[in-house]
Design an enzyme around this catalytic site. Structure first.
Site, PDB file in Angstrom:
ATOM      1  N   GLU A   1       0.681  -1.282   0.182  1.00  0.00           N
ATOM      2  CA  GLU A   1      -0.087  -0.115  -0.042  1.00  0.00           C
ATOM      3  C   GLU A   1       0.726   1.142  -0.032  1.00  0.00           C
ATOM      4  O   GLU A   1       1.922   1.084   0.408  1.00  0.00           O
ATOM      5  CB  GLU A   1      -1.002  -0.086   1.151  1.00  0.00           C
ATOM      6  CG  GLU A   1      -2.177  -1.038   1.121  1.00  0.00           C
ATOM      7  CD  GLU A   1      -3.120  -1.064   2.066  1.00  0.00           C
ATOM      8  OE1 GLU A   1      -3.229  -0.317   2.815  1.00  0.00           O
ATOM      9  OE2 GLU A   1      -3.785  -2.132   2.278  1.00  0.00           O
TER      10      GLU A   1
ATOM     11  N   ARG B   1      -1.263   9.734   0.911  1.00  0.00           N
ATOM     12  CA  ARG B   1      -2.667  10.098   0.798  1.00  0.00           C
ATOM     13  C   ARG B   1      -3.179  11.582   0.511  1.00  0.00           C
ATOM     14  O   ARG B   1      -4.065  12.039  -0.304  1.00  0.00           O
ATOM     15  CB  ARG B   1      -3.752   9.664   1.736  1.00  0.00           C
ATOM     16  CG  ARG B   1      -3.651   7.937   1.671  1.00  0.00           C
ATOM     17  CD  ARG B   1      -4.384   7.301   2.734  1.00  0.00           C
ATOM     18  NE  ARG B   1      -4.493   6.105   2.550  1.00  0.00           N
ATOM     19  CZ  ARG B   1      -4.866   4.922   3.532  1.00  0.00           C
ATOM     20  NH1 ARG B   1      -5.477   5.408   4.415  1.00  0.00           N
ATOM     21  NH2 ARG B   1      -4.801   3.797   3.151  1.00  0.00           N
TER      22      ARG B   1
ATOM     23  N   ARG C   1      -1.822   9.487   8.830  1.00  0.00           N
ATOM     24  CA  ARG C   1      -1.448   8.031   9.060  1.00  0.00           C
ATOM     25  C   ARG C   1      -1.071   7.206   7.702  1.00  0.00           C
ATOM     26  O   ARG C   1      -1.469   7.326   6.814  1.00  0.00           O
ATOM     27  CB  ARG C   1      -2.935   7.398   9.627  1.00  0.00           C
ATOM     28  CG  ARG C   1      -2.834   5.970   9.758  1.00  0.00           C
ATOM     29  CD  ARG C   1      -4.040   5.493  10.490  1.00  0.00           C
ATOM     30  NE  ARG C   1      -5.366   5.407   9.741  1.00  0.00           N
ATOM     31  CZ  ARG C   1      -5.347   4.548   8.635  1.00  0.00           C
ATOM     32  NH1 ARG C   1      -4.439   3.702   8.370  1.00  0.00           N
ATOM     33  NH2 ARG C   1      -6.585   4.939   7.968  1.00  0.00           N
TER      34      ARG C   1
ATOM     35  N   HIS D   1     -11.638  10.255   5.891  1.00  0.00           N
ATOM     36  CA  HIS D   1     -11.362   8.558   6.306  1.00  0.00           C
ATOM     37  C   HIS D   1     -10.809   8.504   7.672  1.00  0.00           C
ATOM     38  O   HIS D   1     -11.274   7.470   8.222  1.00  0.00           O
ATOM     39  CB  HIS D   1     -10.384   8.276   5.123  1.00  0.00           C
ATOM     40  CG  HIS D   1      -9.785   6.701   5.100  1.00  0.00           C
ATOM     41  ND1 HIS D   1     -10.847   5.693   5.173  1.00  0.00           N
ATOM     42  CD2 HIS D   1      -8.647   6.304   5.416  1.00  0.00           C
ATOM     43  CE1 HIS D   1     -10.098   4.631   5.017  1.00  0.00           C
ATOM     44  NE2 HIS D   1      -8.746   5.023   5.365  1.00  0.00           N
TER      45      HIS D   1
ATOM     46  N   HIS E   1      -9.004  10.028   2.221  1.00  0.00           N
ATOM     47  CA  HIS E   1      -8.493   9.048   1.399  1.00  0.00           C
ATOM     48  C   HIS E   1      -8.919   9.237  -0.056  1.00  0.00           C
ATOM     49  O   HIS E   1     -10.015   9.721  -0.338  1.00  0.00           O
ATOM     50  CB  HIS E   1      -9.572   7.621   1.566  1.00  0.00           C
ATOM     51  CG  HIS E   1      -9.093   6.479   1.249  1.00  0.00           C
ATOM     52  ND1 HIS E   1      -9.052   6.211  -0.221  1.00  0.00           N
ATOM     53  CD2 HIS E   1      -8.224   5.196   1.706  1.00  0.00           C
ATOM     54  CE1 HIS E   1      -8.303   4.705  -0.328  1.00  0.00           C
ATOM     55  NE2 HIS E   1      -7.944   4.471   0.869  1.00  0.00           N
TER      56      HIS E   1
HETATM   57  C1  SIN Z   1      -7.593   1.234   2.378  1.00  0.00           C
HETATM   58  O1  SIN Z   1      -7.956  -0.100   2.239  1.00  0.00           O
HETATM   59  O2  SIN Z   1      -7.287   1.885   1.613  1.00  0.00           O
HETATM   60  C2  SIN Z   1      -7.693   1.797   3.734  1.00  0.00           C
HETATM   61  C3  SIN Z   1      -6.867   1.303   4.571  1.00  0.00           C
HETATM   62  C4  SIN Z   1      -6.263   2.231   5.531  1.00  0.00           C
HETATM   63  O3  SIN Z   1      -6.879   3.267   5.667  1.00  0.00           O
HETATM   64  O4  SIN Z   1      -5.320   1.999   6.454  1.00  0.00           O
END
Ligand code: SIN
Length: 519
Positions: free
Chosen positions: A115, A277, A369, A334, A231
């Site tokens: 990620e 993000r 975060r 988010h 997000h």
């Molecule tokens: C996501 O799945 O993009 C969100 C996960 C997160 O906010 O840690």
């Protein structure tokens, strides 16, 4: 007459932090878990992404530490981050030993996902993209037969009972409108974040900042409330958001494109589509304000439906034909990095009041975060709190006669929830400036009663109390955003555009216990 109950521990909320704390504490204490709706209604249940943890042989907690600090713009509390990344692996192994199952490959090895802003693959998933739900189901299943934990649904916490900076429990309202009192030696706020204060959000609709508002009225210190993470990719259909499209989709190669197929993040940031993000959200926001529609191009992901079953279902329910390879997206609120100020054991500035999970601010996330650190935060800091409280026995627990002064508010003028959300989205959203923040604050203040600390819950409905909490939480976030005259992570001020040289070095620490607006 008001009914009264007594418990060792009352936990407000039913997300992962609440359930882990209840499970661990039940070996030593009687626990009551209260939730204002159903126990499955939480942001934890909705979490698609996973749990970030340095479990692979090539990884080390120090790598996870660095990624967390960089994502947090170095505003993080380093000790809290160390606790998070060092305790994570052993606690996750413990959950796996107890029977929690994460996705594995054909040879039985854990599959680690990628990620944004992670230097390597370290995200555990369950059910493809249903990690939060799998964890919550696993924990609820453990608690089902635990006689030391009682979960009460549809019960709204109206106020924390506080006298002389000591919390004695909670005042609650049942679904039938009755007010009750639950006295407890220890009260734990685990009420989640505040995404529901915004028109566009990935959060469960019940998550509207109640915890911040309760803590504020109880006199607890609040900190870093201005840091709200948006997000980048929420499914966007006809002017409305319909749910989250996990960052793991970009982790598997998806890219953001305009209607004409141009890559949005090219040349904007070295990490392109996996940039932090706030950077990606601002870029999408800029394009949308310029009249562009932005899509996630998923055409390169093999077996999309198998890897992302929840997202597939969400898209299909909303009429998206995934064989065309494009999902329309916009950013939405988010995660709240700020919250009730706590130490690593969850202790707030009010005695016997603790906070864990998203409502709490240990400083672990800094100004922004890192992806998939929130379930981990819930797991780690709920365990830290439980270890601290397990053998605590206050020998001076005596319920005082009058706990708080209640001022009667007979005629509350309240706006619609949607109006609050629209104001927050427009003025206290992805990009802020002084004029907009002042506009929002003045708008909110017209509804906030002067000189109010507590209110008479008997006179108000659940809906009215919820709206009042929203106004108060929105006002606190707006005021904090006005106070921070810089851009950093989830707080971007167009009148103070970021200067990288500053925000990578300068650490502004402020306990933002915002005074009442009438003061
Ligand atoms: C996501 O799945 O993009 C969100 C996960 C997160 O906010 O840690």
């Amino acid at each position: 007459m008001t009914r009264k109950h007594i418990a060792d521990v009352v936990i407000i909320g039913s997300g992962i932090a609440a359930l882990i704390a209840a499970d661990r504490l039940s070996y030593h204490k009687n626990v009551i878990v209260i939730t204002k709706s159903k126990k499955e209604n939480s942001n934890s249940s909705r979490a698609q992404g996973g749990v970030a943890v340095a479990l692979s042989r090539n990884d080390h907690w120090s790598n996870h530490f660095s990624d967390t600090m960089v994502a947090g713009n170095f505003h993080n509390d380093e000790e809290a981050v160390e606790t998070l990344v060092q305790r994570g692996p052993e606690l996750l192994r413990g959950l796996i030993e107890k029977g929690m199952s994460f996705d594995k490959d054909a040879s039985g090895h854990l599959v680690l996902g990628q990620e944004g802003a992670h230097g390597m693959r370290r995200i555990l998933h369950a059910g493809g993209d249903a990690t939060g739900k799998a964890l919550v189901d696993f924990l609820l299943n453990r608690l089902r037969t635990n006689s030391k934990v009682k979960i009460i649904e549809d019960m709204l916490v109206v106020d924390l009972l506080v006298k002389e900076n000591h919390c004695f429990g909670v005042k609650v309202k049942t679904n039938s409108g009755k007010t009750e009192t639950i006295y407890s030696m220890y009260t734990i706020l685990a009420a989640g974040g505040s995404g529901g204060l915004y028109s566009f959000t990935s959060n469960d609709p019940t998550v509207t900042g109640d915890g911040i508002s309760l803590a504020y009225r109880a006199g607890a210190n609040l900190v870093d409330l201005e840091f709200v993470q948006f997000h980048p990719t929420l499914l966007y259909i006809k002017g409305e958001v319909k749910g989250l499209i996990s960052e793991a989709v970009r982790g598997e190669g998806a890219v953001l494109v305009t209607k004409g197929g141009n890559r949005l993040m090219r040349g904007i940031h070295p990490q392109e589509d996996l940039a932090p993000r706030d950077v990606v959200s601002r870029e999408i926001n800029r394009a949308v304000l310029n009249g562009e529609q932005i899509f996630l191009d998923i055409s390169m992901i093999k077996e999309f439906k198998k890897r992302f079953p929840t997202i597939t279902e969400l898209c299909e329910e909303n009429g998206i034909d995934l064989t065309l390879g494009k999902i329309p997206v916009v950013p939405g609120a988010h995660f709240h990095m700020g919250g009730v100020e706590v130490n690593k054991q969850g202790q707030t500035s009010v005695e016997h009041l603790y906070a864990i999970g998203e409502v709490a601010c240990t400083g672990v996330h800094g100004a922004n975060r890192l992806a998939s650190n929130s379930l981990l935060e819930g797991i780690v800091f709920a365990n830290e709190l439980a270890a601290h409280l397990a053998f605590e026995h206050p020998d001076d627990f005596e319920i005082p006669s009058i706990l708080s002064d209640v001022r009667r508010i007979n005629e509350l003028q309240l706006p619609e929830k949607e109006e609050i959300k629209a104001v927050m989205m427009k003025y206290v959203g992805i990009v802020r400036d002084e004029t907009g923040l002042q506009t929002a604050r003045e708008w909110l203040e017209q509804y906030l009663p002067i000189d109010n600390t507590n209110f008479d819950s008997e006179a108000l409905t659940h809906e009215q109390i919820g709206i009042y909490n929203m106004l108060q939480a929105a006002w606190l976030i707006t005021t904090s955003a006005l106070l921070r005259e810089e851009s950093r992570g989830g707080h971007y001020r167009s009148d103070f555009p970021e200067e990288e040289a500053n925000w990578t070095k300068k650490k502004i620490v402020r306990n933002c216990h915002v005074p009442a607006h009438s003061a």
